[in-house]
Design a protein around this motif. Structure first.
Motif, PDB file in Angstrom:
ATOM      1  N   GLY A 138       0.810  -1.211   0.000  1.00  0.00           N
ATOM      2  CA  GLY A 138       0.000   0.000   0.000  1.00  0.00           C
ATOM      3  C   GLY A 138       0.839   1.256   0.000  1.00  0.00           C
ATOM      4  O   GLY A 138       0.325   2.359   0.213  1.00  0.00           O
ATOM      5  N   LYS A 139       2.152   1.099  -0.255  1.00  0.00           N
ATOM      6  CA  LYS A 139       3.081   2.225  -0.319  1.00  0.00           C
ATOM      7  C   LYS A 139       3.727   2.270  -1.704  1.00  0.00           C
ATOM      8  O   LYS A 139       3.623   1.315  -2.478  1.00  0.00           O
ATOM      9  N   LEU A 140       4.415   3.343  -2.003  1.00  0.00           N
ATOM     10  CA  LEU A 140       5.084   3.494  -3.294  1.00  0.00           C
ATOM     11  C   LEU A 140       6.507   2.954  -3.222  1.00  0.00           C
ATOM     12  O   LEU A 140       7.291   3.384  -2.370  1.00  0.00           O
ATOM     13  N   ASN A 141       6.824   2.021  -4.098  1.00  0.00           N
ATOM     14  CA  ASN A 141       8.186   1.501  -4.161  1.00  0.00           C
ATOM     15  C   ASN A 141       9.036   2.468  -4.976  1.00  0.00           C
ATOM     16  O   ASN A 141       8.906   2.551  -6.197  1.00  0.00           O
ATOM     17  N   ILE A 142       9.898   3.192  -4.291  1.00  0.00           N
ATOM     18  CA  ILE A 142      10.683   4.232  -4.950  1.00  0.00           C
ATOM     19  C   ILE A 142      11.584   3.660  -6.039  1.00  0.00           C
ATOM     20  O   ILE A 142      11.867   4.316  -7.051  1.00  0.00           O
ATOM     21  N   ASN A 143      12.025   2.405  -5.875  1.00  0.00           N
ATOM     22  CA  ASN A 143      12.893   1.783  -6.878  1.00  0.00           C
ATOM     23  C   ASN A 143      12.130   1.334  -8.119  1.00  0.00           C
ATOM     24  O   ASN A 143      12.743   1.044  -9.152  1.00  0.00           O
ATOM     25  N   LYS A 144      10.798   1.258  -8.015  1.00  0.00           N
ATOM     26  CA  LYS A 144       9.984   0.827  -9.148  1.00  0.00           C
ATOM     27  C   LYS A 144       9.319   1.994  -9.879  1.00  0.00           C
ATOM     28  O   LYS A 144       8.912   1.843 -11.034  1.00  0.00           O
ATOM     29  N   ILE A 145       9.209   3.129  -9.214  1.00  0.00           N
ATOM     30  CA  ILE A 145       8.572   4.272  -9.877  1.00  0.00           C
ATOM     31  C   ILE A 145       9.610   5.222 -10.473  1.00  0.00           C
ATOM     32  O   ILE A 145       9.247   6.167 -11.179  1.00  0.00           O
ATOM     33  N   TYR A 146      10.902   4.960 -10.192  1.00  0.00           N
ATOM     34  CA  TYR A 146      11.968   5.804 -10.740  1.00  0.00           C
ATOM     35  C   TYR A 146      12.974   4.927 -11.470  1.00  0.00           C
ATOM     36  O   TYR A 146      13.419   3.901 -10.952  1.00  0.00           O
ATOM     37  N   ASP A 147      13.323   5.323 -12.696  1.00  0.00           N
ATOM     38  CA  ASP A 147      14.297   4.596 -13.514  1.00  0.00           C
ATOM     39  C   ASP A 147      15.676   5.209 -13.281  1.00  0.00           C
ATOM     40  O   ASP A 147      15.954   6.323 -13.731  1.00  0.00           O
ATOM     41  N   PHE A 148      16.538   4.474 -12.568  1.00  0.00           N
ATOM     42  CA  PHE A 148      17.854   5.008 -12.210  1.00  0.00           C
ATOM     43  C   PHE A 148      18.838   4.976 -13.385  1.00  0.00           C
ATOM     44  O   PHE A 148      19.911   5.565 -13.300  1.00  0.00           O
ATOM     45  N   LYS A 149      18.483   4.282 -14.467  1.00  0.00           N
ATOM     46  CA  LYS A 149      19.328   4.293 -15.664  1.00  0.00           C
ATOM     47  C   LYS A 149      19.013   5.506 -16.532  1.00  0.00           C
ATOM     48  O   LYS A 149      19.913   6.185 -17.033  1.00  0.00           O
ATOM     49  N   LYS A 150      17.725   5.762 -16.713  1.00  0.00           N
ATOM     50  CA  LYS A 150      17.318   6.920 -17.507  1.00  0.00           C
ATOM     51  C   LYS A 150      17.239   8.192 -16.667  1.00  0.00           C
ATOM     52  O   LYS A 150      17.094   9.288 -17.202  1.00  0.00           O
TER      53      LYS A 150
ATOM     54  N   GLN B 224      14.829   9.233 -14.610  1.00  0.00           N
ATOM     55  CA  GLN B 224      13.527   9.876 -14.703  1.00  0.00           C
ATOM     56  C   GLN B 224      12.467   8.957 -14.105  1.00  0.00           C
ATOM     57  O   GLN B 224      12.684   7.750 -13.963  1.00  0.00           O
ATOM     58  N   PHE B 225      11.333   9.546 -13.761  1.00  0.00           N
ATOM     59  CA  PHE B 225      10.241   8.752 -13.222  1.00  0.00           C
ATOM     60  C   PHE B 225       9.600   7.924 -14.336  1.00  0.00           C
ATOM     61  O   PHE B 225       9.585   8.338 -15.505  1.00  0.00           O
ATOM     62  N   VAL B 226       9.081   6.773 -13.967  1.00  0.00           N
ATOM     63  CA  VAL B 226       8.447   5.878 -14.927  1.00  0.00           C
ATOM     64  C   VAL B 226       7.255   6.585 -15.576  1.00  0.00           C
ATOM     65  O   VAL B 226       6.467   7.253 -14.903  1.00  0.00           O
ATOM     66  N   ASN B 227       7.153   6.430 -16.890  1.00  0.00           N
ATOM     67  CA  ASN B 227       6.065   7.022 -17.687  1.00  0.00           C
ATOM     68  C   ASN B 227       6.032   8.545 -17.598  1.00  0.00           C
ATOM     69  O   ASN B 227       4.973   9.162 -17.767  1.00  0.00           O
ATOM     70  N   SER B 228       7.180   9.126 -17.331  1.00  0.00           N
ATOM     71  CA  SER B 228       7.242  10.585 -17.239  1.00  0.00           C
ATOM     72  C   SER B 228       6.841  11.224 -18.565  1.00  0.00           C
ATOM     73  O   SER B 228       7.363  10.880 -19.627  1.00  0.00           O
TER      74      SER B 228
ATOM     75  N   GLN C  39       3.975  10.856 -20.015  1.00  0.00           N
ATOM     76  CA  GLN C  39       2.931  10.083 -20.680  1.00  0.00           C
ATOM     77  C   GLN C  39       1.544  10.530 -20.210  1.00  0.00           C
ATOM     78  O   GLN C  39       1.386  11.131 -19.142  1.00  0.00           O
ATOM     79  N   ILE C  40       0.547  10.194 -21.007  1.00  0.00           N
ATOM     80  CA  ILE C  40      -0.821  10.580 -20.660  1.00  0.00           C
ATOM     81  C   ILE C  40      -1.317   9.798 -19.447  1.00  0.00           C
ATOM     82  O   ILE C  40      -1.988  10.335 -18.570  1.00  0.00           O
ATOM     83  N   LYS C  41      -0.963   8.510 -19.399  1.00  0.00           N
ATOM     84  CA  LYS C  41      -1.420   7.654 -18.309  1.00  0.00           C
ATOM     85  C   LYS C  41      -0.245   7.214 -17.436  1.00  0.00           C
ATOM     86  O   LYS C  41       0.874   7.061 -17.905  1.00  0.00           O
ATOM     87  N   ASN C  42      -0.549   7.000 -16.166  1.00  0.00           N
ATOM     88  CA  ASN C  42       0.405   6.432 -15.206  1.00  0.00           C
ATOM     89  C   ASN C  42       1.716   7.212 -15.136  1.00  0.00           C
ATOM     90  O   ASN C  42       2.798   6.631 -15.063  1.00  0.00           O
ATOM     91  N   ASP C  43       1.619   8.516 -15.166  1.00  0.00           N
ATOM     92  CA  ASP C  43       2.803   9.384 -15.087  1.00  0.00           C
ATOM     93  C   ASP C  43       3.184   9.557 -13.614  1.00  0.00           C
ATOM     94  O   ASP C  43       2.541  10.309 -12.876  1.00  0.00           O
ATOM     95  N   TYR C  44       4.248   8.851 -13.198  1.00  0.00           N
ATOM     96  CA  TYR C  44       4.645   8.897 -11.790  1.00  0.00           C
ATOM     97  C   TYR C  44       5.292  10.225 -11.416  1.00  0.00           C
ATOM     98  O   TYR C  44       5.312  10.593 -10.238  1.00  0.00           O
ATOM     99  N   LEU C  45       5.814  10.942 -12.390  1.00  0.00           N
ATOM    100  CA  LEU C  45       6.342  12.273 -12.101  1.00  0.00           C
ATOM    101  C   LEU C  45       5.207  13.187 -11.649  1.00  0.00           C
ATOM    102  O   LEU C  45       5.333  13.904 -10.647  1.00  0.00           O
ATOM    103  N   LYS C  46       4.101  13.138 -12.353  1.00  0.00           N
ATOM    104  CA  LYS C  46       2.952  13.969 -11.994  1.00  0.00           C
ATOM    105  C   LYS C  46       2.396  13.557 -10.631  1.00  0.00           C
ATOM    106  O   LYS C  46       2.032  14.408  -9.813  1.00  0.00           O
TER     107      LYS C  46
ATOM    108  N   ASN D  55       5.228  -1.372  -9.173  1.00  0.00           N
ATOM    109  CA  ASN D  55       5.070   0.056  -8.882  1.00  0.00           C
ATOM    110  C   ASN D  55       3.619   0.447  -8.619  1.00  0.00           C
ATOM    111  O   ASN D  55       3.280   1.628  -8.619  1.00  0.00           O
ATOM    112  N   LYS D  56       2.770  -0.536  -8.393  1.00  0.00           N
ATOM    113  CA  LYS D  56       1.358  -0.268  -8.146  1.00  0.00           C
ATOM    114  C   LYS D  56       1.066  -0.203  -6.648  1.00  0.00           C
ATOM    115  O   LYS D  56       1.851  -0.661  -5.815  1.00  0.00           O
ATOM    116  N   LEU D  57      -0.093   0.354  -6.330  1.00  0.00           N
ATOM    117  CA  LEU D  57      -0.573   0.417  -4.955  1.00  0.00           C
ATOM    118  C   LEU D  57      -1.687  -0.602  -4.756  1.00  0.00           C
ATOM    119  O   LEU D  57      -2.523  -0.793  -5.639  1.00  0.00           O
TER     120      LEU D  57
END
Length: 364
Positions: A142-154, A156-160, A162-169, A246-248
Motif C-alpha cells: 500500500g506504499k510506493l516503491n521508490i525503486n519501481k517508480i523511478y528509472d535510475f538508468k534513464k 527519470q520517473f516511470v512514464n514521465s 505520458q498521458i497515463k500512469n505518469d509517476y512524475l505527476k 510500482n502499483k498500490l
C-alpha cells in the motif's frame, strides 16, 4: 600531658568516624545507583522480549490455512447428477479458487486492524510479566516503491510525460501536499535532484533522509495517530523498497498515502470495523475494474466517491489483490521502559496456506 593526649585522641576519633561515614554513604549511594541501573537493564531486556513477541503475534495473524473440505460429502456426489435422480442435470456451483479464498481470509483478518494500534495489557499473575504491548500492522504494497517508480538508468520517473500512469505527476502532486505539512518549499526539486545523482536503486527507504527535508527527520517510522491528533506523513509509511511492482494495493493503502489522497479509513475503531468488514469482504473477487468497482467496494472503506478521486488514480492501483509484504511496528513496555522494533514480513502461498517469514528487523 595527659589532657593533651586525650584531646588529640578525641579529635582523631571524630576524624575517623567522619571518614567512615563518608565512605559508607558513598558506598550506599553507589550500590543504590547500581541497583537502579540493574533494574533498568533487566526491564529493558524484558521489554525487548515483549516487543519481539509482537512480531510473532503479527506473524500468527497473517498466517492463513484453508480447512480441508469434508471428504464424506464428496463421496455422495456423482458428477453430472443430483441426489434426486441420476441423469438429472445438476446446477454447477460457482467455483472459487483457493488463492481467492486465502486472500479473502487474509483480508478478513487484517482489515479491522490495518494501520491501527492493537494494545495488549499483561499482568504478572496471569501472563508471567507485567507490561504493555502495542502492535501495528501495515501493508508495504500500500506504499510506493521508490525503486519501481523511478528509472535510475534513464534518471527519470516511470512514464514521465505520458498521458497515463505518469509517476512524475503523481509525485509532484504528493510533494505539493507534503509542503503544506512541512511548511517547506521546493521539496520535489530536492527529491528529484537526489535521485538523479544516484546511479543505483535505494537499499533502504531511510536513505531518503539525505534529502534536505527536515519534516521526515522527525517522522521516519509510522506512529498511528490518537483520536483528535493532527494527521502526519511518515517516510517509511509513504515509500518502500520491498515490493515487486510500482502499483498500490487499494484494499490496504498506508495511512500516509491515504492522507495525501484525501482518504480516511482510520476513523473507526477496531471493534466497529470488525462488524463491517464481512460486508466489505463479501464483494471481493479475483480482479477489479476500479473505475466501475470503487463506489461499490471501496467507497465504504475510504468514505470517498470515485469521481472525487484524482482522475488518473486508477492507473496506479493494482487490479488484483497482491498484498505479499507487510511491516509491523511493535512497542514493548515494562515498568516504564519501552523498546521499539520494526519488522518486514513476507507472505508466501504454499499448499493452500499463507506462510509468513521475517525478512528484516530494525530496532528503533
Amino acid at each position: 600531658m595527659n589532657k593533651k593526649s586525650s584531646g588529640y585522641i578525641l579529635v582523631l576519633t571524630l576524624l575517623v568516624i567522619s571518614v567512615l561515614t563518608i565512605l559508607v554513604t558513598q558506598i550506599f549511594y553507589q550500590s543504590s545507583s547500581n541497583l537502579s541501573l540493574m533494574n533498568t537493564l533487566v526491564n529493558k531486556e524484558k521489554a525487548k522480549i515483549l516487543a519481539l513477541s509482537g512480531i510473532q503475534l503479527s506473524i500468527d495473524r497473517l498466517s492463513v490455512r484453508l480447512e480441508k473440505e469434508n471428504s464424506e460429502s464428496k463421496k455422495l456426489e456423482i458428477p453430472g447428477t443430483t441426489r434426486q435422480g441420476l441423469g438429472q442435470a445438476q446446477k454447477k456451483p460457482e467455483t472459487i479458487s483457493s488463492a481467492s479464498k486465502l486472500n479473502k481470509e487474509l483480508l478478513t483478518r487484517i482489515l479491522p486492524v490495518i494501520n491501527k494500534w492493537q494494545t495488549v495489557e499483561l499482568k504478572e499473575s496471569e501472563d508471567g510479566i507485567s507490561g504493555k504491548l502495542n502492535i501495528c500492522i501495515c501493508c508495504e504494497n500500500g506504499k510506493l516503491n521508490i525503486n519501481k517508480i523511478y528509472d535510475f538508468k534513464k534518471h527519470q520517473f516511470v512514464n514521465s510525460g505520458q498521458i497515463k500512469n505518469d509517476y512524475l505527476k503523481l509525485m509532484q502532486d504528493f510533494f505539493k501536499k507534503m509542503e503544506v505539512f512541512a511548511d517547506q518549499k521546493d521539496v520535489m526539486q530536492a527529491f528529484q535532484g537526489y535521485l538523479a545523482d544516484r546511479q543505483f536503486p535505494l537499499n533502504e527507504t531511510t536513505e531518503l533522509l539525505n534529502i534536505k527535508f527536515g519534516y521526515f527527520k522527525e517522522n521516519v517510522f509510522y506512529r498511528p495517530s490518537i483520536s483528535g491528533e493532527k494527521k502526519q506523513i511518515f517516510l517509511t509509511d509513504l515509500f518502500t523498497v520491498w515490493t515487486q511492482d510500482n502499483k498500490l494495493e487499494p484494499w490496504l493503502l498506508s495511512n500516509s498515502v491515504q492522507v495525501l489522497l484525501g482518504l480516511d479509513a482510520n476513523q473507526d475503531n477496531i471493534e466497529k470495523r470488525n462488524q463491517v468488514v464481512p460486508d466489505w469482504i463479501s464483494k471481493f473477487k479475483s480482479s477489479f475494474d476500479w473505475s466501475k468497482d470503487w463506489n461499490d467496494i471501496l467507497k465504504p472503506v475510504y468514505q470517498r466517491e470515485f469521481t472525487s478521486l484524482p482522475h488518473d488514480l486508477v492507473g496506479f492501483l493494482n487490479s488484483t489483490f497482491t498484498a505479499k509484504i507487510f511491516s509491523v511496528i511493535s512497542y514493548g513496555t515494562v515498568a516504564g521502559v519501552t523498546q521499539k522494533v520494526y519488522g518486514i514480513l513476507q507472505l508466501t502461498t504454499k499448499n493452500d496456506a499463507v506462510e509468513v517469514s521475517l525478512k528484516k528487523l530494525y530496532w528503533l
